[in-house]
Design a protein around this motif. Structure first.
Motif, mmCIF file in Angstrom:
data_model
loop_
_atom_site.group_PDB
_atom_site.id
_atom_site.type_symbol
_atom_site.label_atom_id
_atom_site.label_comp_id
_atom_site.label_asym_id
_atom_site.label_seq_id
_atom_site.Cartn_x
_atom_site.Cartn_y
_atom_site.Cartn_z
ATOM 1 N N THR A 102 -8.211 86.692 45.333
ATOM 2 C CA THR A 102 -8.068 85.714 44.356
ATOM 3 C C THR A 102 -6.551 85.687 43.806
ATOM 4 N N GLY A 103 -5.890 86.968 43.891
ATOM 5 C CA GLY A 103 -4.337 86.981 43.312
ATOM 6 C C GLY A 103 -4.468 87.036 41.663
ATOM 7 N N MET A 104 -5.616 87.544 41.209
ATOM 8 C CA MET A 104 -5.735 87.588 40.163
ATOM 9 C C MET A 104 -5.967 89.163 39.276
ATOM 10 N N PRO A 105 -5.431 89.503 38.140
ATOM 11 C CA PRO A 105 -5.287 90.969 37.840
ATOM 12 C C PRO A 105 -6.263 91.515 37.141
ATOM 13 N N GLY A 106 -7.546 90.637 36.719
ATOM 14 C CA GLY A 106 -8.529 91.223 35.952
ATOM 15 C C GLY A 106 -9.961 90.553 36.656
ATOM 16 N N VAL A 107 -11.132 91.451 36.550
ATOM 17 C CA VAL A 107 -12.259 90.994 36.991
ATOM 18 C C VAL A 107 -13.401 91.654 36.120
ATOM 19 N N ALA A 108 -14.416 90.723 35.885
ATOM 20 C CA ALA A 108 -15.811 91.004 35.411
ATOM 21 C C ALA A 108 -16.816 91.255 36.551
ATOM 22 N N MET A 109 -17.528 92.177 36.375
ATOM 23 C CA MET A 109 -18.634 92.271 37.515
ATOM 24 C C MET A 109 -19.911 92.254 37.134
ATOM 25 N N SER A 110 -20.304 92.054 35.811
ATOM 26 C CA SER A 110 -21.362 92.050 35.019
ATOM 27 C C SER A 110 -22.215 90.786 35.269
ATOM 28 N N GLY B 31 -22.723 86.780 40.000
ATOM 29 C CA GLY B 31 -21.363 86.011 40.090
ATOM 30 C C GLY B 31 -19.990 86.522 39.140
ATOM 31 N N PRO B 32 -19.519 87.442 39.878
ATOM 32 C CA PRO B 32 -18.131 87.982 39.258
ATOM 33 C C PRO B 32 -17.216 86.994 38.940
ATOM 34 N N VAL B 33 -16.382 87.375 37.785
ATOM 35 C CA VAL B 33 -15.469 86.582 37.331
ATOM 36 C C VAL B 33 -14.145 87.186 37.389
ATOM 37 N N PHE C 71 -23.988 93.737 45.202
ATOM 38 C CA PHE C 71 -22.778 94.478 45.190
ATOM 39 C C PHE C 71 -22.309 95.102 46.591
ATOM 40 N N THR C 72 -23.707 95.865 47.165
ATOM 41 C CA THR C 72 -23.401 96.620 48.297
ATOM 42 C C THR C 72 -23.450 95.723 49.528
ATOM 43 N N ARG C 73 -24.030 94.595 49.497
ATOM 44 C CA ARG C 73 -24.022 93.833 50.698
ATOM 45 C C ARG C 73 -22.650 93.046 50.725
ATOM 46 N N ALA C 74 -22.163 92.704 49.515
ATOM 47 C CA ALA C 74 -20.848 91.937 49.524
ATOM 48 C C ALA C 74 -19.718 92.921 49.963
ATOM 49 N N LEU C 75 -19.702 94.113 49.539
ATOM 50 C CA LEU C 75 -18.526 94.812 50.033
ATOM 51 C C LEU C 75 -18.631 95.390 51.454
ATOM 52 N N THR C 76 -19.938 95.323 51.895
ATOM 53 C CA THR C 76 -20.168 95.704 53.468
ATOM 54 C C THR C 76 -19.696 94.340 54.270
ATOM 55 N N TYR C 77 -19.884 93.343 53.679
ATOM 56 C CA TYR C 77 -19.593 92.075 54.657
ATOM 57 C C TYR C 77 -18.015 92.110 54.423
ATOM 58 N N MET C 78 -17.160 92.498 53.430
ATOM 59 C CA MET C 78 -15.642 92.337 53.288
ATOM 60 C C MET C 78 -15.501 93.552 54.245
ATOM 61 N N LEU C 79 -15.698 94.792 54.290
ATOM 62 C CA LEU C 79 -15.248 95.680 55.031
ATOM 63 C C LEU C 79 -15.577 95.590 56.466
ATOM 64 N N GLU D 238 -16.334 99.277 41.605
ATOM 65 C CA GLU D 238 -14.814 99.225 41.779
ATOM 66 C C GLU D 238 -14.112 98.778 42.759
ATOM 67 N N GLU D 239 -14.529 99.216 44.060
ATOM 68 C CA GLU D 239 -13.916 98.819 45.034
ATOM 69 C C GLU D 239 -13.987 97.373 45.523
ATOM 70 N N LEU D 240 -15.352 96.492 45.249
ATOM 71 C CA LEU D 240 -15.567 95.217 45.162
ATOM 72 C C LEU D 240 -14.585 94.460 44.264
ATOM 73 N N GLY D 241 -14.624 94.799 43.270
ATOM 74 C CA GLY D 241 -13.706 94.429 42.094
ATOM 75 C C GLY D 241 -12.270 94.219 42.756
ATOM 76 N N GLU D 242 -11.798 95.405 43.151
ATOM 77 C CA GLU D 242 -10.339 95.186 43.732
ATOM 78 C C GLU D 242 -10.261 94.351 45.006
ATOM 79 N N TRP D 243 -11.411 94.106 45.747
ATOM 80 C CA TRP D 243 -11.405 93.060 46.939
ATOM 81 C C TRP D 243 -11.187 91.810 46.065
ATOM 82 N N LEU D 244 -11.880 91.313 45.174
ATOM 83 C CA LEU D 244 -11.796 90.130 44.765
ATOM 84 C C LEU D 244 -10.696 89.914 44.068
ATOM 85 N N MET D 245 -10.040 90.823 43.305
ATOM 86 C CA MET D 245 -8.573 90.459 42.749
ATOM 87 C C MET D 245 -7.636 90.403 43.804
ATOM 88 N N LYS D 246 -7.758 91.065 44.833
ATOM 89 C CA LYS D 246 -6.635 90.994 45.730
ATOM 90 C C LYS D 246 -6.802 89.659 46.422
#
Length: 527
Positions: free
Chosen positions: A155-163, A313-315, A373-381, A145-153
């Motif tokens: 990109t400036g997009m209100p929805g995300v698919a993580m699957s 490849g989240p969208v 997911f874990t690696r990407a969120l670690t990179y962001m944080l 959920e937190e990774l998805g929030e980062w991706l939306m912020k």
């Protein structure tokens, strides 16, 4: 590996007539620490094994249910030293990002921080099972959920698919959402427009989804021809797939104009986000009018490169397409559980799909790739918003450094189109005689470098696409530039020795045409 002959091991390389081989072939085929050996099938024997197994009780009940093997499997038995040495020797002939610079354009082969690896290997993440009860994996769901929030912020997009599990899988996700949106309003459209400068998977994805693909030409400066795109828009066009920055290494400066025109014609805009690495923290694709965009986590957020398994490849989706995003998705319930901050997390599944809207369904059986997911969120944080912005700036700086260091000697067709983004495109226009891009690439191997991407994109003859990424130092780039200039000078001078390169690699140049047309996919014992 080479097979033995009657007189011993087959030499790894014969002495070249031009004298460029460093010494004569040896009796064993070995060259110092570069060791030769036959294939595993030639080392071991099918009738032996390297381990002691208990005797089979012939009277024991058969538990195979009719699936027992009807003939020998044919695998060879090896001792432990033979097995370990074989794979260790193979690893010494492999080239990877931990060994040296990977200038592959479009692939974004950059260093994977070990901090990310350490976090991904924590038992609570590494040992997780996709069928574990959701109340037992609250931390994992929070990461998603937190990774998805980062991706939306970002990109400036209100929805995300993580699957979606890879970039091309994400492309399909976005195109299926576009199709679902058209179907929902009773508007059957059959054409998707794809510019010449888009990634090669874009037209394949659109065709796979059932659309007819039509090309949009590029201008002389390497960008989408906006007027020709506008002229083709109509009631049969479902949308456009644009790579931005594009595969020529250029930012599509008229993207907003294109998006407005497509929307006015009733279509949707899909952006290939594989090159998000060049603009993360600097540009929000949602502000440009993008409706759907996949993000390759390995390219932008430094997870290991896909390799056919661990990709992700989240969208992200615009407000118009978000209701059609696939299931499941993670929902956060603030203050209602025992997770971090007292929140709880759960997956919205098929039975309660009304929480988002008319989703087109599922992309995969299980939800995403936990390790990525874990690696990407670690990179962001670890980088933070400012650090991610610097990632993009450094990637662009490095690419432009290579461009300006090579444009005086190597044809750079879009050097006058302004600064490039994270990758730079060259061509083989000035090579002498029958020398080609392939010869230059093989010559680079002798210099100790993995070649850049060659013959892609197709808009430039003999294309060489170089992407240094932000993780390479100026010293590394200078060494690469020195080597590249040396090989280019040889190609421009018509140095025919390049046609036999590489000379110093474990294997000489392969017959790639025969390998593609007459592949030998299994080992057979020769007389």
């Amino acid at each position: 590996m080479n097979a033995p002959n009657k007189s011993g091991w087959k030499p790894a390389m014969e002495v070249a007539e031009d004298g460029m081989h460093n010494g004569p072939a040896t009796t064993t085929g070995n060259r110092a620490l570069m060791l030769e050996e036959p294939l595993l099938f030639e080392i071991g024997h099918a009738e032996t094994t390297g381990v002691d197994l208990p005797e089979i009780d012939e009277n024991a009940p058969n538990r195979l249910g009719g699936f027992e093997r009807s003939e020998p499997i044919g695998l060879v038995g090896l001792t432990e030293p033979e097995t370990v040495r074989h794979y260790t020797r193979l690893s010494r002939q492999n080239y990877g990002i931990d060994l040296g610079f990977f200038p592959l354009g479009s692939c974004t082969m950059k260093h994977n921080p070990r901090l990310n690896e350490k976090l991904a290997r924590l038992p609570g993440f590494a040992d997780i099972h996709p069928l574990a009860p959701q109340q037992t994996v609250q931390g994992a769901l929070q990461v998603i959920e937190e990774l998805g929030e980062w991706l939306m912020k970002l990109t400036g997009m209100p929805g995300v698919a993580m699957s979606p599990k890879a970039g091309a899988h994400g492309e399909l996700c976005g195109i299926l959402a576009i199709r679902a949106a058209h179907v929902a309003r009773g508007d059957a459209r059959e054409v998707v427009l794809v510019p010449e400068s888009a990634h090669g998977t874009n037209p394949a994805t659109a065709a796979f989804a059932g659309y007819r693909v039509e090309d949009i030409p590029a201008t002389e400066e390497g960008r989408v021809d906006v007027e020709k795109l506008k002229a083709r828009l109509g009631p049969d066009v479902a949308g456009v797939m644009i790579t931005n920055p594009n595969t020529c290494g250029l930012f599509e400066k008229d993207f907003r104009t294109i998006a407005d025109a497509v929307h006015e014609a009733g279509g949707y805009v899909y952006c290939d986000g594989a090159n998000f690495n060049a603009i993360v923290g600097r540009v929000r694709p949602g502000d440009l009018g993008v409706d759907a965009m996949h993000i390759n986590l390995h390219k932008t957020f430094s997870t290991p490169h896909g390799g056919g398994g661990p990709g992700s490849g989240p969208v992200v989706f615009s407000e118009a397409l978000a209701p059609f995003a696939p299931l499941p998705f993670v929902k956060k319930e603030p203050g209602s559980g025992s997770g971090s901050g007292g929140d709880s997390y759960y997956l919205v599944e098929e039975e309660n799909r009304e929480e988002r809207g008319p989703s087109f369904g599922r992309m995969t059986a299980f939800h995403g790739q936990m390790g990525m997911f874990t690696r990407a969120l670690t990179y962001m944080l670890s980088h933070g918003a400012d650090g991610l912005k610097q990632v993009a700036e450094d990637a662009v700086l490095n690419a432009n450094y290579i461009l300006r260091s090579m444009e005086d000697i190597l044809h750079a067709p879009f050097a006058d189109s302004g600064p490039c983004m994270h990758e730079v495109l060259f061509g083989d226009r000035d090579f002498e005689g029958d020398l080609s891009t392939l010869d230059l690439a093989k010559g680079l191997i002798d210099e100790g470098f993995h070649p850049m991407t060659v013959y892609f994109p197709l808009v430039v003859h003999g294309a060489m696409l170089v992407e240094p990424t932000e993780t390479e130092s100026k010293a590394n780039l200078d060494q690469f530039i020195t080597a590249l200039r040396s090989v280019v000078e040889r190609a421009k001078a018509g140095d025919q020795t390049l046609r036999q390169a590489p000379y110093y690699a474990p294997r000489r140049r392969l017959d790639e045409t025969t390998a593609a047309r007459k592949p030998k996919l299994s080992w057979t014992e020769e007389a």
